[in-house]
Design a protein around this motif. Sequence first.
Motif, short mmCIF file in Angstrom:
data_model
loop_
_atom_site.label_atom_id
_atom_site.label_comp_id
_atom_site.label_asym_id
_atom_site.label_seq_id
_atom_site.Cartn_x
_atom_site.Cartn_y
_atom_site.Cartn_z
N THR A 172 4.77 -10.52 0.05
CA THR A 172 4.90 -9.71 -1.23
C THR A 172 5.64 -8.51 -0.54
O THR A 172 6.30 -7.42 -2.09
N GLN A 200 -0.50 -10.59 -1.66
CA GLN A 200 -1.14 -10.30 -3.12
C GLN A 200 -2.02 -10.27 -3.54
O GLN A 200 -1.84 -11.82 -3.87
N LYS A 211 -4.88 -8.00 -6.99
CA LYS A 211 -4.26 -7.64 -7.37
C LYS A 211 -3.89 -6.65 -5.63
O LYS A 211 -3.10 -5.43 -6.02
N GLU A 212 -4.99 -6.70 -5.14
CA GLU A 212 -4.79 -5.71 -4.01
C GLU A 212 -4.47 -6.96 -2.89
O GLU A 212 -4.17 -7.70 -2.63
N TYR A 213 -3.77 -5.93 -1.99
CA TYR A 213 -3.12 -6.39 -0.71
C TYR A 213 -3.98 -6.35 0.64
O TYR A 213 -5.06 -6.36 1.14
N LEU A 258 2.47 -7.77 4.00
CA LEU A 258 1.10 -8.23 2.81
C LEU A 258 1.70 -9.08 2.23
O LEU A 258 2.34 -9.08 1.60
N SER A 287 -2.36 -14.43 -1.29
CA SER A 287 -1.67 -13.49 -0.22
C SER A 287 -1.47 -13.98 0.71
O SER A 287 -1.14 -14.08 1.44
N CYS A 323 -0.58 -10.68 4.96
CA CYS A 323 -0.45 -12.19 4.98
C CYS A 323 -0.80 -13.63 6.34
O CYS A 323 -0.37 -13.24 7.37
N ILE A 375 3.73 1.16 -0.07
CA ILE A 375 4.12 0.10 0.21
C ILE A 375 5.74 -0.28 0.08
O ILE A 375 6.67 0.65 -1.09
N GLY A 428 -0.10 0.58 -3.29
CA GLY A 428 -0.75 -0.66 -3.37
C GLY A 428 -1.70 0.14 -3.24
O GLY A 428 -2.06 0.74 -2.11
N ILE A 445 -4.72 -1.53 -0.42
CA ILE A 445 -4.73 -2.00 0.80
C ILE A 445 -6.40 -2.52 0.83
O ILE A 445 -7.50 -1.91 0.59
#
Length: 116
Positions: A64, A42, A47-49, A40, A60, A52, A82, A26, A28
């Motif tokens: 996920t 998203q 679509k970056e992590y 994390l 986010s 959370c 991930i 993934g 980051i």
Amino acid sequence: MSNPQRHTYQPSQLSAGDFPVVMDTGVIAAGQNLKRGAVLGQVTASKEYLLCKVAAEDGSEVPTAILDQDVDATGGATNAPIRLTGQVLASQLHLGEGLSLAVAKAALRPLCIFIR
């Protein structure tokens, strides 16, 4: 006669059982220095992590995945492994601001990430 150096297998402290672990790579998001075990979320648009955090409003805020290694993305977005499924030890998780263990457990269970 010298003794050969012995190497022993040390299991991951993050893992908590033999449930199949599915890994992926993934992205980051930049500006974070995260520890292995970070929960994390998203970002919907990129679509970056991110770590959370309950107050986030970009997607986010929903747990996920679990970060599988320490990552320093303070200098820019970076790829990292991930966990998408598996069992993890609650004591090894890093929760973002406002995220409780109970909420993380409930959100990750349908994704087959089980917190023990």
